[in-house]
Design an enzyme around this catalytic site. Structure first.
Site, PDB file in Angstrom:
ATOM      1  N   ASP A 237      -0.281   5.569 -23.132  1.00 50.95           N
ATOM      2  CA  ASP A 237      -0.683   4.674 -21.980  1.00 50.95           C
ATOM      3  C   ASP A 237      -1.124   6.426 -20.657  1.00 50.95           C
ATOM      4  OD1 ASP A 237      -0.661   3.049 -19.207  1.00 50.95           O
ATOM      5  OD2 ASP A 237       0.791   1.672 -21.180  1.00 50.95           O
ATOM      6  N   HIS A 307      -5.620   2.018 -19.055  1.00 49.38           N
ATOM      7  CA  HIS A 307      -4.628   3.073 -19.223  1.00 49.38           C
ATOM      8  C   HIS A 307      -4.648   4.595 -20.231  1.00 49.38           C
ATOM      9  CE1 HIS A 307      -1.501   0.504 -17.372  1.00 49.38           C
ATOM     10  NE2 HIS A 307      -2.706  -0.250 -17.908  1.00 49.38           N
ATOM     11  N   GLU A 370      -5.922  -4.558 -17.656  1.00 49.48           N
ATOM     12  CA  GLU A 370      -5.747  -3.618 -16.412  1.00 49.48           C
ATOM     13  C   GLU A 370      -7.009  -2.795 -16.422  1.00 49.48           C
ATOM     14  OE1 GLU A 370      -1.204  -4.792 -14.984  1.00 49.48           O
ATOM     15  OE2 GLU A 370      -1.562  -3.141 -15.873  1.00 49.48           O
TER      16      GLU A 370
END
Length: 806
Positions: A237, A307, A370
């Site tokens: 991440d 990420h 995201e």
């Protein structure tokens, strides 16, 4: 009939054609075992499933079919376990079971090998692998049949995985009470069992806070004892890259380490703190092998295209800008993406090649969530690439990205799974969707013919707190209670029967932004994971909330034996008080989240017992001493006793968790730990990121001289992307360096007082501020908020104390 259910005595398997040595003796032993318990009825009850509601059968998850009969099997000190298979896996399971029984009950079992002459006469417990075992409605390889008779226990499965599951159930039968003394008595019964869903998972996130290899193994052990079979491992991440990749050593040399935000980023000598770590390939192989022995499949996740900040910090040429963004110490939505050059895909494919060498799982998770497209939109190189590929927009570009990774994984015999954003712009038919933005993604994917795994926020996001007690730990305060998890339906109602077949199962996610320790992960997981285990394993007809709570009493005792530091939120007693100062009286109201058990309390300072006064409703008592309370079931405490002081000063105290938020429906409210000191004395701030503002409604200000407020500041380490515009800042009215403001009755009401934050600015921990308020008789609401002209650092309240004049 009584709670003891009738047993179906017929041996439901075809023994013809098996040629194992000694099989006739095994079949005879099985037949004798089945005849060993006397039936409560003369007819065969074939209805399925039959689940008794009985406190002495505290099995979690409940089996598909369970039939009780009279009598008990007695386990003595000379017990032995016979292994009726030459399969090494069966022997390993027997060793695992015997070690578990030894550790938790102190009972030693002699293991008799398949060739032992005593195997068929002295074992008392038999583990049998029989590929011809037939179980109703079972097309998995995880089913088993367990028979407990007065003289023998027989566990039969057609696969090693099923044998392991049956061994877990048998261990639970060995731990039905807290008495470890021999002989143990296990009720006679017949269980035929198999899972409802194929994917029964939990997700660990070491990218934010790394968990040790030893803890990961322990976590796998706990999973196996609940019949979970998938560990989704979130290994990369923005905040850290946790998997060693031999071809790209900088991923761990650089990407595995960050400097924490705020005071925690500097040590006592003023030097920067290096925080992080990674798993070597040797450690990963060891953990994967360990999980395989517990029949848990590890699904690794390598995030892309978003990420990815930790990876791009190690190799900036992989990013859109070519610049090193640094490994992030912030939580939230970052805008750093991989670029879409061919060289970047070579990198990702080389990474996945090493990942596939380490993990034999069918599925490889590529994230996909995201991926804020700002950098792609602003990059001339990316836009030129889109024109070259005739791709209309950035959403379609991510779809192209995903298809390219799917093609690579498919060529290596693996399947791609990703978060539901991979649906946007189209998805290759072989891909599987993990739906996190509610169930909408699962519904859309299943209707398109994709397999799906349900993992919705907030339903199965275990970073949400399990209770609303004022001293809950750090986390997201929208409560996802034990009952919320138990009532979760993995099959969205919008799917028809054909579409529902695409639902592989579900998993709960343990995002670790607010779980810096192994203990905090364990507390967030259990007992809610027990509720999910039953949802995913047991038949719908066995769904019984009250029965689950009853069985959880024993399950919690198992947790204590296993060393699982579980959350007590479901059963802990909340003590609510109201203070009648003029009469020196306190109104007391007691309750727990589940309304389960009998609440008992004391007013003399002693711990409650089953003989203490029973709470029957709100009452009044003198404003002195303290009250202690806990709930009991079957004379066992369901949680630690909770206490509240009843003296007048204590009753005029509120923690930030007991105060109300000014904008509970429009803000982003979190429980955040102070960044220093780290340890048991660390403050937990209940705070709204958008507008740090607290209310004490109906505060009695009679005879109050001033207000003491304990405050602290923490770094605003949150990437809010487009939501940053919602963050409120206020200019100070009196003190340019910043102030705490207290308003009377309403937040836009009269300014009661403003005090300078200057005393707290140089303090690494919390600071007590004194707020003079003058004379204000009667009951008023107090609004407390900060004004500094900026949002970083984030100022927050730890507690508020009304201080009487006398």
């Amino acid at each position: 009939m009584s709670k003891h259910r009738m047993i179906d005595y017929r041996l439901r398997r075809n023994t013809r054609g098996l040629r194992q040595k000694g099989f006739c003796l095994i079949a005879l032993a099985l037949t004798l075992a089945l005849l060993g318990c006397r039936s409560m009825s003369s007819h065969n009850d074939k209805s399925e499933p039959q689940i008794p509601v009985a406190t002495d059968l505290s099995l979690i998850p409940v089996p598909y079919s369970l039939h009780r009969s009279a009598g008990y099997f007695t386990l003595g000190k000379n017990a032995a376990l016979g292994i009726h298979s030459n399969d090494a896996a069966a022997e390993n399971i027997a060793h695992y079971f015997s070690e578990l029984v030894q550790r938790t009950r102190g009972v030693h079992l002699d293991l008799l090998a398949p060739t032992s002459k005593d195997n068929n006469t002295q074992s008392g417990i038999d583990f049998v692998l029989d590929p011809r075992l037939s179980l109703k409605d079972d097309d998995s390889d995880e089913g088993y049949a367990l028979t407990v008779a007065t003289g023998r226990i027989t566990l039969v499965a057609r696969s090693a995985h099923g044998l392991f599951n049956g061994a877990v159930t048998l261990w639970q039968l060995f731990t039905l009470d807290a008495d470890a003394n021999l002989p143990l008595r296990i009720p006679c019964l017949r269980i035929e069992d198999h899972p409802r869903f194929a994917w029964r998972g939990l997700m660990l996130d070491p990218a934010r806070h790394m968990q040790s290899p030893e803890f990961v193994k322990q976590f796998i052990d706990w999973m196996a004892l609940h019949k979970f079979n998938v560990l989704h491992w979130h290994l990369t991440d923005d905040q850290g890259w946790r998997i060693e990749i031999k071809k790209y050593p900088k991923l761990t040399e650089v990407g595995a380490w960050r400097r924490p935000a705020g005071a925690a980023g500097t040590d006592a000598n003023g030097q920067p703190v290096r925080y992080g770590g990674y798993y070597t390939q040797e450690q990963i192989r060891d953990i994967v092998a360990y999980a395989q022995q517990r029949y848990v499949t590890i699904v690794p996740e390598i995030e892309m295209p978003g990420h990815a900040q930790a990876a791009i910090s190690a190799y900036p040429e992989l990013g859109v800008t070519g610049k090193n963004p640094g490994v992030s110490h912030d939580w939230g939505v970052h805008t750093v993406l991989y670029n879409v050059d061919d060289s970047t895909f070579v990198f990702l494919q080389n990474v996945l090649a090493e990942v596939m060498d380490l993990f034999p799982s069918k599925y490889i998770h590529i994230g996909g969530d995201e991926a804020a497209k700002d950098q792609w939109q602003a990059s001339a190189r990316v836009q030129a690439r889109m024109r070259e590929l005739d791709i209309k927009d950035e959403t379609a570009l991510q779809s192209w990205f995903t298809r390219r990774m799917q093609t690579f994984l498919s060529a290596h015999g693996r399947k791609l799974i990703g978060w539901d954003e991979i649906l946007d712009g189209g998805l290759p038919p072989q891909a599987t969707v993990m739906s996190w933005r509610g169930s909408k993604g699962a519904i859309e994917a299943a209707k398109q013919g994709h397999d799906v795994v349900l993992s919705p926020d907030p339903d199965l996001y275990f970073d949400h707190l399990s209770g609303d007690l004022p001293d809950e730990p750090a986390g997201r305060p929208k409560v996802i209670s034990l009952r919320d998890v138990y009532e979760f339906n993995p099959i969205p109602k919008d799917l028809d029967a054909t579409q529902a077949r695409h639902v592989l199962g579900a998993q709960a996610n343990l995002w670790s932004e607010y779980f810096p320790t192994d203990a905090s992960v364990a507390r967030a997981t259990y007992p809610r994971a027990a509720a999910l285990a039953e949802v995913l394993w047991s038949p719908v007809t066995a769904h019984d909330w009250n029965g689950f709570l009853d069985r959880l009493v024993v399950q919690q005792a198992r947790y204590r034996e296993l060393g699982i530091g579980y959350a007590q939120s479901a059963f802990a007693v909340h003590i609510e008080t109201t203070f009648d100062a003029p009469h020196g009286k306190v109104g007391v109201k007691l309750a727990n989240q589940t309304d389960f058990g009998t609440i008992r309390y004391t007013l003399d300072g002693n711990a409650p017992t089953p003989q203490s006064p029973r709470y029957t409703g709100p009452f009044e008592t003198a404003a002195s001493g303290e009250i202690r309370a806990t709930a009991f079931a079957h004379d066992a405490p369901l949680a630690d006793a909770r206490a509240r002081k009843l003296d007048p000063l204590a009753l005029l105290h509120r923690s930030s968790g007991e105060l109300r938020q000014c904008h509970p429906n429009s803000g982003v409210i979190l429980r955040l730990p102070d960044d220093t000191p780290v340890g048991p004395d660390q403050a937990i701030f209940h705070v709204d990121l958008f507008d740090p503002c607290w209310l004490w409604p109906d505060a009695s200000l009679d005879d109050i001289d001033h207000i003491a407020v304990n405050v602290g500041s923490i770094p605003f380490n949150f990437q809010l992307w487009k939501d940053i515009k919602s963050v409120v800042t206020r200019k100070p009215l009196k003190y340019p360096a910043g102030e705490l403001q207290v308003h009377l009755d309403r937040c836009d009401g009269d300014l009661l007082a403003a005090v300078a934050l200057a005393p707290a600015l140089a303090n690494a921990g919390t600071t007590q501020l004194e707020v003079p308020i003058g004379h204000h008789a009667g009951t008023h609401s107090l609004c407390l908020r900060f004004a500094t002209g900026k949002y970083d650092p984030l100022w927050a309240i730890d507690w508020v104390q009304l201080v009487p004049a006398h």
